[in-house]
Design an enzyme around this catalytic site. Sequence first.
Site: not given
Length: 426
Positions: A262, A277, A349, A352, A391
Amino acid sequence: MLDPHLFRTELEFVQAQLKRRALDFDANFYTDLENRRKAVQVKTQELQNERNLRSKSIGQAKAKGEDVQPLLDQVQGLGEQLKVAESELAEIQGKMQALMEGLPNLLDPSVPDGKDEDDNVEISRWGEVPEFAFEVKDHVDLGALHQGMDFEVAAKITSARFVALKGNIARLQRALVQFMLDTHIDQHGYAETYVPYIVNADSLYGTGQLPKFAEDLFKVSVDPDLYLIPTAEVPVTNVVRNEIIDNADMPIKMVSHTPCFRSEAGAYGKDVRGLIRQHQFEKVELVQIVRAGESEQAHEELTGHAENILQKLNLPYRKVLLCSGDTGFSSTKTYDLEVWLPGQDKYREISSCSHFKDFQARRLKARWRNPETGKPELVHTLNGSGLAAGRTLVAVMENYQLENGDINIPDVLQPYMGGMTVLKVS
RNA sequence: GGAGAGGUGGCUGAGUGGCCGAAAGCGGCGGUCUUGAAAACCGUUGAGGGUUUAUCCCCUCCCAGGGUUCGAAUCCCUGCCUCUCCGCCA
């Protein structure tokens, strides 16, 4: 993509629903376009019909050996008229397409209204938030202590927002991935799926990343247009693009481990420290292709599958229902799982889980054959992280840390770590 | 990288300008027969869209995009993909 039929029959409803997304849908613009579309399409098809009939009669006359010249004279100019009508229709349809593909999915009635993540609704909590009798370290410090997490070397090799993992820390991430895959395959009934990490524009369109979110992607080729996958959702869901699936093969449950890429455009300054991130991270993704009537239950189950991983790892987490303002473009309803991170002293998070109803399926032309009607019907698609491995690595390191920096290895991971029970600081 | 052959319905596969949305076979569905099943036989069976209360009717689609033509699955151009052989490589 939303159902065009819904726009024709219940425009006000659609407009009201889009308003929940803080979207002001211009109904007049739409109605105008739709009326023109109807008129031009009817006219075009009439001309096409006339052309077909006349051509057919020419063919028949020729077969009988008659003189076709008078017939040919009659069709003079028809081709030109048709060309004009067809290009006008194409233009209108192009505008309509652009309008429709830019619209997000309608939200499920159970989705709470809200502006952003602060308005998300906590559904449940699981596990005990650990109390430490010492000052906790975050994963960056722990990683450095174990000489297993190196951001500087990654920056040298490529650029910011990457990491190099080494030794037992790298192995721990791999153990997590293997554990997740095995659990979803053996206990949750998913089929292991290996897919390309580079995909074409059609695939990204199908799942909804294009055309709107191009800036989030890494483009690796211009001719042909190819992109690194931002999530396994893209290649895995596109397995069923342009397919009509046998009833016997439904539902389809696939699990895939891939790196995700990303660009994180617009996220500068956010989560700059550590692994949270990154431009590249590992994720185990769950994808389900189900019949329309089964999708709501499938969404609950799929979320449960992701939760099960957290529970087996004994990581405290909470389940959150995203509000209208935080729900993604293609999703009708999304649960986030947020794991407790002692290093940040908050939930973050880690998964999802989204339900798309037929929104992706319509773009993908993904259908199944309903044996009751014999007709193809759009499938419903769902996906969820099960889990984001990077994560999860952070969560294990931080939650299982000891005062001296050693890290206990969760029971379920020990078989994947050669029987080790603790990672010692050397 | 070089040479060649191809992409047609759920599948196999015929079709080289009009009689083709498309033969035949397989598969699917319905039926006859049978206590039941199989076999055999008969029938049926692509997708998307427009119009319509509905039936009807009409349009589009034979890998994709352009072109030629009154008319294209069929001819021409471009692209993508697959297969075979050679070379190279993990």
